[in-house]
Design a protein around this motif. Sequence first.
Motif, PDB file in Angstrom:
ATOM      1  N   VAL A  71     -14.929  50.888 -43.749  1.00 45.18           N
ATOM      2  CA  VAL A  71     -14.130  51.780 -44.583  1.00 45.18           C
ATOM      3  C   VAL A  71     -13.457  50.982 -45.696  1.00 45.18           C
ATOM      4  CG1 VAL A  71     -12.129  53.314 -44.628  1.00 45.18           C
ATOM      5  CG2 VAL A  71     -13.762  53.455 -42.735  1.00 45.18           C
ATOM      6  N   GLY A  72     -13.568  51.468 -46.920  1.00 41.72           N
ATOM      7  CA  GLY A  72     -12.961  50.804 -48.065  1.00 41.72           C
ATOM      8  C   GLY A  72     -13.817  49.732 -48.702  1.00 41.72           C
ATOM      9  N   VAL A  73     -14.977  49.451 -48.123  1.00 40.85           N
ATOM     10  CA  VAL A  73     -15.872  48.433 -48.683  1.00 40.85           C
ATOM     11  C   VAL A  73     -16.783  49.098 -49.711  1.00 40.85           C
ATOM     12  CG1 VAL A  73     -17.651  46.721 -48.160  1.00 40.85           C
ATOM     13  CG2 VAL A  73     -15.812  47.164 -46.517  1.00 40.85           C
ATOM     14  N   ASP A  74     -17.027  48.422 -50.815  1.00 40.68           N
ATOM     15  CA  ASP A  74     -17.880  48.973 -51.849  1.00 40.68           C
ATOM     16  C   ASP A  74     -19.315  49.134 -51.335  1.00 40.68           C
ATOM     17  OD1 ASP A  74     -17.971  49.398 -55.047  1.00 40.68           O
ATOM     18  OD2 ASP A  74     -19.850  48.510 -54.354  1.00 40.68           O
ATOM     19  N   ALA A  75     -19.956  50.229 -51.741  1.00 44.01           N
ATOM     20  CA  ALA A  75     -21.302  50.539 -51.263  1.00 44.01           C
ATOM     21  C   ALA A  75     -22.305  49.450 -51.617  1.00 44.01           C
ATOM     22  CB  ALA A  75     -21.758  51.873 -51.851  1.00 44.01           C
ATOM     23  N   GLY A  76     -22.142  48.846 -52.775  1.00 44.98           N
ATOM     24  CA  GLY A  76     -23.057  47.783 -53.169  1.00 44.98           C
ATOM     25  C   GLY A  76     -22.997  46.596 -52.232  1.00 44.98           C
ATOM     26  N   ARG A  77     -21.793  46.254 -51.779  1.00 44.46           N
ATOM     27  CA  ARG A  77     -21.644  45.144 -50.832  1.00 44.46           C
ATOM     28  C   ARG A  77     -22.248  45.510 -49.481  1.00 44.46           C
ATOM     29  NH1 ARG A  77     -20.657  40.955 -54.231  1.00 44.46           N
ATOM     30  NH2 ARG A  77     -19.291  41.723 -55.889  1.00 44.46           N
ATOM     31  N   LEU A  78     -22.030  46.758 -49.041  1.00 41.66           N
ATOM     32  CA  LEU A  78     -22.604  47.188 -47.774  1.00 41.66           C
ATOM     33  C   LEU A  78     -24.131  47.151 -47.819  1.00 41.66           C
ATOM     34  CD1 LEU A  78     -20.315  50.219 -46.851  1.00 41.66           C
ATOM     35  CD2 LEU A  78     -20.367  47.974 -45.759  1.00 41.66           C
ATOM     36  N   ALA A  79     -24.692  47.434 -48.991  1.00 46.72           N
ATOM     37  CA  ALA A  79     -26.143  47.444 -49.137  1.00 46.72           C
ATOM     38  C   ALA A  79     -26.715  46.051 -49.351  1.00 46.72           C
ATOM     39  CB  ALA A  79     -26.536  48.342 -50.308  1.00 46.72           C
ATOM     40  N   GLY A  80     -25.849  45.032 -49.414  1.00 46.21           N
ATOM     41  CA  GLY A  80     -26.325  43.667 -49.628  1.00 46.21           C
ATOM     42  C   GLY A  80     -26.789  43.403 -51.037  1.00 46.21           C
ATOM     43  N   MET A  81     -26.227  44.124 -52.011  1.00 50.14           N
ATOM     44  CA  MET A  81     -26.667  44.000 -53.396  1.00 50.14           C
ATOM     45  C   MET A  81     -25.916  42.919 -54.164  1.00 50.14           C
ATOM     46  SD  MET A  81     -27.027  48.087 -54.248  1.00 50.14           S
ATOM     47  CE  MET A  81     -27.626  47.857 -55.922  1.00 50.14           C
ATOM     48  N   ASP A  82     -24.879  42.348 -53.566  1.00 53.80           N
ATOM     49  CA  ASP A  82     -24.092  41.285 -54.205  1.00 53.80           C
ATOM     50  C   ASP A  82     -23.425  41.734 -55.501  1.00 53.80           C
ATOM     51  OD1 ASP A  82     -24.688  39.440 -52.198  1.00 53.80           O
ATOM     52  OD2 ASP A  82     -26.567  38.875 -53.168  1.00 53.80           O
ATOM     53  N   ARG A  83     -23.151  43.031 -55.603  1.00 54.02           N
ATOM     54  CA  ARG A  83     -22.383  43.551 -56.734  1.00 54.02           C
ATOM     55  C   ARG A  83     -21.754  44.872 -56.320  1.00 54.02           C
ATOM     56  NH1 ARG A  83     -25.309  47.434 -59.929  1.00 54.02           N
ATOM     57  NH2 ARG A  83     -27.502  47.622 -59.285  1.00 54.02           N
ATOM     58  N   ASP A  84     -20.689  45.234 -56.997  1.00 54.08           N
ATOM     59  CA  ASP A  84     -20.015  46.494 -56.713  1.00 54.08           C
ATOM     60  C   ASP A  84     -20.695  47.643 -57.454  1.00 54.08           C
ATOM     61  OD1 ASP A  84     -18.187  45.207 -55.129  1.00 54.08           O
ATOM     62  OD2 ASP A  84     -16.626  45.092 -56.677  1.00 54.08           O
ATOM     63  N   LEU A  85     -20.714  48.797 -56.800  1.00 54.44           N
ATOM     64  CA  LEU A  85     -21.232  50.010 -57.442  1.00 54.44           C
ATOM     65  C   LEU A  85     -20.103  50.953 -57.847  1.00 54.44           C
ATOM     66  CD1 LEU A  85     -24.301  50.827 -55.139  1.00 54.44           C
ATOM     67  CD2 LEU A  85     -24.251  49.524 -57.275  1.00 54.44           C
ATOM     68  N   GLY A  86     -18.864  50.599 -57.475  1.00 54.02           N
ATOM     69  CA  GLY A  86     -17.737  51.446 -57.812  1.00 54.02           C
ATOM     70  C   GLY A  86     -17.577  52.644 -56.896  1.00 54.02           C
ATOM     71  N   VAL A  87     -18.245  52.618 -55.755  1.00 46.80           N
ATOM     72  CA  VAL A  87     -18.146  53.691 -54.750  1.00 46.80           C
ATOM     73  C   VAL A  87     -17.779  53.031 -53.427  1.00 46.80           C
ATOM     74  CG1 VAL A  87     -19.361  55.528 -53.500  1.00 46.80           C
ATOM     75  CG2 VAL A  87     -19.897  55.081 -55.923  1.00 46.80           C
ATOM     76  N   VAL A  88     -16.616  53.378 -52.870  1.00 52.85           N
ATOM     77  CA  VAL A  88     -16.200  52.760 -51.621  1.00 52.85           C
ATOM     78  C   VAL A  88     -16.516  53.682 -50.455  1.00 52.85           C
ATOM     79  CG1 VAL A  88     -14.406  51.369 -52.690  1.00 52.85           C
ATOM     80  CG2 VAL A  88     -13.841  53.646 -51.829  1.00 52.85           C
ATOM     81  N   ALA A  89     -16.872  53.081 -49.324  1.00 51.33           N
ATOM     82  CA  ALA A  89     -17.244  53.837 -48.127  1.00 51.33           C
ATOM     83  C   ALA A  89     -16.014  54.447 -47.471  1.00 51.33           C
ATOM     84  CB  ALA A  89     -17.970  52.919 -47.149  1.00 51.33           C
ATOM     85  N   THR A  90     -16.241  55.587 -46.802  1.00 48.12           N
ATOM     86  CA  THR A  90     -15.148  56.266 -46.115  1.00 48.12           C
ATOM     87  C   THR A  90     -15.666  56.929 -44.849  1.00 48.12           C
ATOM     88  OG1 THR A  90     -13.437  57.973 -46.326  1.00 48.12           O
ATOM     89  CG2 THR A  90     -15.520  58.408 -47.423  1.00 48.12           C
ATOM     90  N   ASP A  91     -14.762  57.179 -43.911  1.00 43.93           N
ATOM     91  CA  ASP A  91     -15.095  57.970 -42.729  1.00 43.93           C
ATOM     92  C   ASP A  91     -14.449  59.349 -42.798  1.00 43.93           C
ATOM     93  OD1 ASP A  91     -12.478  57.281 -42.352  1.00 43.93           O
ATOM     94  OD2 ASP A  91     -12.763  56.305 -40.411  1.00 43.93           O
ATOM     95  N   ASP A  92     -13.959  59.719 -43.972  1.00 47.22           N
ATOM     96  CA  ASP A  92     -13.300  60.998 -44.199  1.00 47.22           C
ATOM     97  C   ASP A  92     -14.339  62.030 -44.650  1.00 47.22           C
ATOM     98  OD1 ASP A  92     -11.814  63.179 -45.064  1.00 47.22           O
ATOM     99  OD2 ASP A  92     -10.209  61.953 -45.910  1.00 47.22           O
ATOM    100  N   ARG A  93     -14.816  62.828 -43.715  1.00 50.58           N
ATOM    101  CA  ARG A  93     -15.844  63.816 -44.018  1.00 50.58           C
ATOM    102  C   ARG A  93     -15.373  64.817 -45.068  1.00 50.58           C
ATOM    103  NH1 ARG A  93     -19.663  64.688 -39.649  1.00 50.58           N
ATOM    104  NH2 ARG A  93     -19.774  66.856 -40.343  1.00 50.58           N
ATOM    105  N   ALA A  94     -14.148  65.298 -44.887  1.00 50.68           N
ATOM    106  CA  ALA A  94     -13.624  66.316 -45.796  1.00 50.68           C
ATOM    107  C   ALA A  94     -13.556  65.788 -47.230  1.00 50.68           C
ATOM    108  CB  ALA A  94     -12.252  66.779 -45.337  1.00 50.68           C
TER     109      ALA A  94
END
Length: 358
Positions: free
Chosen positions: A40-63
Amino acid sequence: MSIKVVEWSTGYLGRMAVEAIEARPELELVGVFVSDPAKVGVDAGRLAGMDRDLGVVATDDRAALLALSPDVVVYTAETETRFMGAIEDFTEFLRAGIDVVASGPVLLQYPHGTLPEEMIDALAAAGRDGGATLHVNGIDPGFANDVLPLVMTSLSRRIDLIRVGEIADYSVYHQGETMRRLFGFGRTMDTLPPLLRPGMLAAGWGSVVRQLAAALEVTLDEPLIERHERLPADRDLSLLACEVPAGTQAALRFEVVGQVDGEDRIVLEHVTRTAVDQAPDWPRPDHGDGCYRIEIQGEPTMRVEFTHHAEHGDHNESGMLVTAMRLVNAVEAVVAADPGLVYAKDLPMITGRGLMKR
């Protein structure tokens, strides 16, 4: 105008999907769902192993994700052990007017004849009510044994038999729970694995047989036929996912068969080894250690072998990659489809438009 996408989960498949969404020119990643609090709060690009930020952070908030009003959810969360949870998710998304492209549950690839019609109707109604579409597909069950063989039938004058399936070396397959518990590798030969209990093969792969039959307007005998053969290990084997002691199950071949008047017409086959020298009389790839094979007997008789590997030669990685790519590349077609459920046989040609870069 771009299609707004939420990626649902960032496991092995989901991480590949994030990068694929970013690569497609018509798609805009607006949100990412994660179930692991550490993500939670980690940028999607980092989670995907892209070594750059995409400006979209992960969340567990469905709503919060639904409040973004995405056009589509690419759903790569694990579904086979939480079937009803996935159905509930899909129903919520569809009623909210959000299209869904999902890797599972595989039963939904073409559920007619496998799931109760009232369950199928409820999902379709949720889509119609929300004006949204659900499409479930992958590579197997999926592209390799529905789209590819159906394309080949366009060359046929007469079709006598269609045989589709996978021939694979599972020694480097990394899903230990699937290998040992579901398939039975490494377990005693007098222990029947869950996959081979009556009705289970047809539940898992019968959708392939029935979708091909529906596309070709063939009425099959019921129920579908299940066949299997198992072989023990002749020596101790140490696999990536589990240990296979000598004498325990080491190779598996099965078929799910659609017959017409008692004659085989559409066959889904899997040939699975855990060492290359096992079962020499079983089908083998023409090249390499694994393939998807499509054979059409008739006039003319045709055969195609489809293989894949990643940049570094790993066919397990590329197996996940082609699954993710089929989902992401299908988004535009699914968004354009009529509300309800849409199957591979009904979608237009899907290509990698926009992916050939300088």
